[in-house]
Structure formats: structure tokens, C-alpha cells
Design an enzyme around this catalytic site. Structure first.
Site: not given
Length: 152
Positions: A60, A75
Site C-alpha cells: 500500500h 501512500h
């Protein structure tokens, strides 16, 4: 020397303080901006925003350290660590050298939204001073590889 940080994917710039997450909005990890990613049935691939070394790679999120030691965090969505990697495909290994524009992780913003999470992608200059960044203005549509910000 100025470092050009490129958009890791296509999207619309959001001011970091408007990111619906207190850690990013509060600049706790550093200043930067966020991108509301373009949606695509095929998903999108996040690219390395600078040339350097991948010092952290999670499904992620990833961090690239440039040759001069400055680090950039990308992110992919908010609270997406809760997905435990489901829906993410990692293309590059931790410790690998990358050029700006190299593919790092593919994912589906649509799938993130379908699970009730935000697909917003913060791009953060770790340990930077906000005054050292020249950010693309909110509302700007960026294509992958376009300048997201410069870091003096």
C-alpha cells in the site's frame, strides 16, 4: 540543488491539509500534496517519483530515497494497510534502484472505494521543511511523470 518530485500517477492535486486523515493533513510525516487518482477499470500503476533506491516497499505504500538522501513517501489510499495487500501488485523490490517513472505498485482506486476507503494518494517529502517545497496548486490535473513539486 533542487529535487523534482514527479506525479506517481494521473490525478488531481489535493492540498495536504485537505486529506481526510489526521496524520497526513497534520503533516506529521512531512509536507507534500495528495492526488485524487484517475479511475480506470484496469487500475493504475504508481511510478517512482524520483530516481533513487526503494528503501521501503509495502503493498500500500513505498519510500524512495534520492541520491542526495532526500526521501519521498507515496501512500496508495488511506487506511489501506487494513487490506493486507489484497488488490495490490508490487513490481519492485525493497532495496532496488529505480529511475523516476519506473513502475512500483499497481492497484485499483475503484476497489479501494468499493471497500469504503479513500483512494487519495499522499505524496510526502519526509523530514522536509514546507518552505522548501514548491507544490503544484490544488485542482491541477497531473499526468504521470509531471512535476508534482520541487524540493529546494
Amino acid at each position: 540543488m533542487s529535487l523534482t518530485v514527479r506525479a506517481p500517477l494521473a490525478g488531481t492535486v489535493i492540498s495536504i491539509e485537505d486529506v481526510p486523515d489526521p496524520v497526513f493533513a497534520g503533516r506529521i510525516v512531512g509536507p507534500g500534496l495528495a492526488l485524487d487518482p484517475e479511475r480506470s477499470e484496469a487500475g493504475v500503476t504508481a511510478l517512482a517519483p524520483v530516481r533513487g533506491t526503494l528503501i521501503k516497499v509495502h503493498p500500500h505504500a513505498f519510500v524512495v530515497v534520492a541520491e542526495d538522501g532526500r526521501a519521498v513517501l507515496v501512500h496508495l489510499g488511506l487506511d489501506t494497510v487494513s487490506l493486507a495487500g489484497a488488490g495490490f501488485t508490487v513490481h519492485a523490490a525493497q532495496g532496488a534502484p529505480v529511475e523516476a517513472g519506473d513502475p512500483v505498485i499497481s492497484f485499483s482506486p475503484d476497489r479501494i472505494e468499493a471497500q469504503g476507503l479513500s483512494p487519495v494518494v499522499p505524496v510526502v517529502a519526509l523530514d522536509a521543511e514546507e518552505s522548501d517545497l514548491a507544490l503544484a496548486p490544488p485542482g491541477t490535473a497531473l499526468s504521470p511523470g509531471r512535476t508534482a513539486f520541487t524540493w529546494a
